[in-house]
Design an enzyme around this catalytic site. Structure first.
Site, mmCIF file in Angstrom:
data_model
loop_
_atom_site.group_PDB
_atom_site.id
_atom_site.type_symbol
_atom_site.label_atom_id
_atom_site.label_comp_id
_atom_site.label_asym_id
_atom_site.label_seq_id
_atom_site.Cartn_x
_atom_site.Cartn_y
_atom_site.Cartn_z
ATOM 1 N N SER A 43 -0.026 1.424 1.461
ATOM 2 C CA SER A 43 0.574 2.097 0.230
ATOM 3 C C SER A 43 -0.791 2.340 -0.582
ATOM 4 C CB SER A 43 1.646 1.653 -0.267
ATOM 5 O OG SER A 43 2.331 2.556 -1.462
ATOM 6 N N HIS A 57 3.334 7.157 2.897
ATOM 7 C CA HIS A 57 4.561 7.468 3.030
ATOM 8 C C HIS A 57 5.137 9.029 3.014
ATOM 9 C CE1 HIS A 57 4.805 3.452 1.208
ATOM 10 N NE2 HIS A 57 4.212 3.885 0.251
#
Length: 244
Positions: A129, A164
Site C-alpha cells: 500500500s 488495491h
C-alpha cells in the site's frame, strides 16, 4: 520526480497484515541476501501503530530471519546510529497507511537518503500500500481523503504505482483517468495478492497468491486515452498463471 532507478524494489499486494498463508512474505524472503536476512519493518505510514508492529514481529519472529522495527515517532537512534542500522539491513519492509505523511517524516529524518544508499548496497526495499507507493516517482493515493495523485515520491522506481487496484471502489477508474490525462506517468497497478520484483527499475518477476489477481502496466495513448496491459504472474505454490 525523475531519479535514476536503484537496486531492488518489491511491490506487495499483501503480506503478514492481510494474508493468512504467508506466501508473499515467504517469496520476498527468498529474494533476500544471506541465509538469515535482517528484516527491518518501518511502520511510519501508520504512525508507528503498536498493533501493526506486533503483527510484524509475530509473523517474522517465527521465520528464518532477524526481524527489527524502525520507529521514527519515538526515535531513539542518533544520525550515526540510524545510518549504521539501516545500512546493515538486508530487507526494509514498509507498512501501509498514509503515503504523504510517510514521505514527509522520512525526509525530515533523512531516511529517504539512507534508504537509497542501502538499496545501492544491496538491501531489498519493499512494502504494501503506502509502502509500495513510496518507491515510485508518483502514486495513486487516498492520503488526503478522496482518491488523488501524489507526484513527489522517492523515484527509486520509474513511473507510478497504484495499489488495491481491484479491492477499493474507484481505484481503477481514478488511476486510469489520472494516467490518461498526464497527471501521473505510466505505471504499475497491483491487485491484492500480487507481488512484483524490480531490479534497477526493470520488472524481474511477478507472482500472485490468488489465481485471479493480476499486475497491470497502465499508460496513456495518443488519443488522450489509456491502455492497460496484463502482465504474466507466477502462481505461488501452484502452476504458472498468465493473467489472461
Amino acid at each position: 520526480m525523475v531519479v535514476a532507478p536503484v537496486g531492488r524494489v518489491a511491490l506487495l499486494g499483501g503480506g503478514f497484515s492481510t494474508d493468512g498463508d504467508g506466501l508473499l512474505d515467504d517469496w520476498l524472503l527468498n529474494h533476500a541476501r544471506g541465509p538469515r536476512p535482517k528484516v527491518c519493518f518501518v511502520p511510519t505510514a501508520s504512525g508507528d501503530a503498536p498493533a501493526y508492529i506486533d503483527q510484524f514481529l509475530t509473523a517474522f519472529t517465527s521465520r528464518h530471519c532477524e526481524p527489527s522495527v524502525l520507529s521514527l515517532f519515538r526515535r531513539e537512534l542518533d544520525d550515526e546510529a540510524l545510518q549504521a542500522f539501516l545500512l546493515s539491513q538486508d530487507v526494509v519492509y514498509v507498512g501501509g497507511g498514509n503515503t504523504a505523511n510517510l514521505l514527509a517524516v522520512w525526509r525530515a529524518h533523512g531516511v529517504d537518503r539512507l534508504l537509497r544508499e542501502a538499496c545501492s548496497r544491496g538491501t531489498l526495499l519493499c512494502g504494501i500500500s503506502a509502502g509500495a507507493n513510496c518507491w515510485a516517482g508518483g502514486s495513486h493515493t487516498d492520503s488526503f481523503g478522496p482518491l488523488t495523485f501524489l507526484q513527489d515520491g522517492l523515484g527509486f522506481l520509474p513511473g507510478s504505482v497504484c495499489p488495491h487496484y481491484d479491492s477499493e471502489p474507484g481505484r481503477r477508474t481514478s488511476f486510469r483517468e489520472t494516467v490518461a490525462h498526464g497527471m501521473l506517468p505510466a505505471g504499475w497497478a497491483l491487485e491484492d495478492g500480487v507481488g512484483a520484483l524490480f531490479t534497477n527499475g526493470r520488472l524481474e518477476e511477478a507472482v500472485t497468491r490468488r489465481p485471479e489477481a493480476r499486475l497491470y502496466w497502465v499508460q496513456a495513448d495518443e488519443t488522450n486515452g489509456m491502455t492497460e496491459e496484463v502482465l504474466s504472474c507466477r502462481l505461488l505454490n501452484g502452476a504458472p498463471h498468465h493473467g489472461s
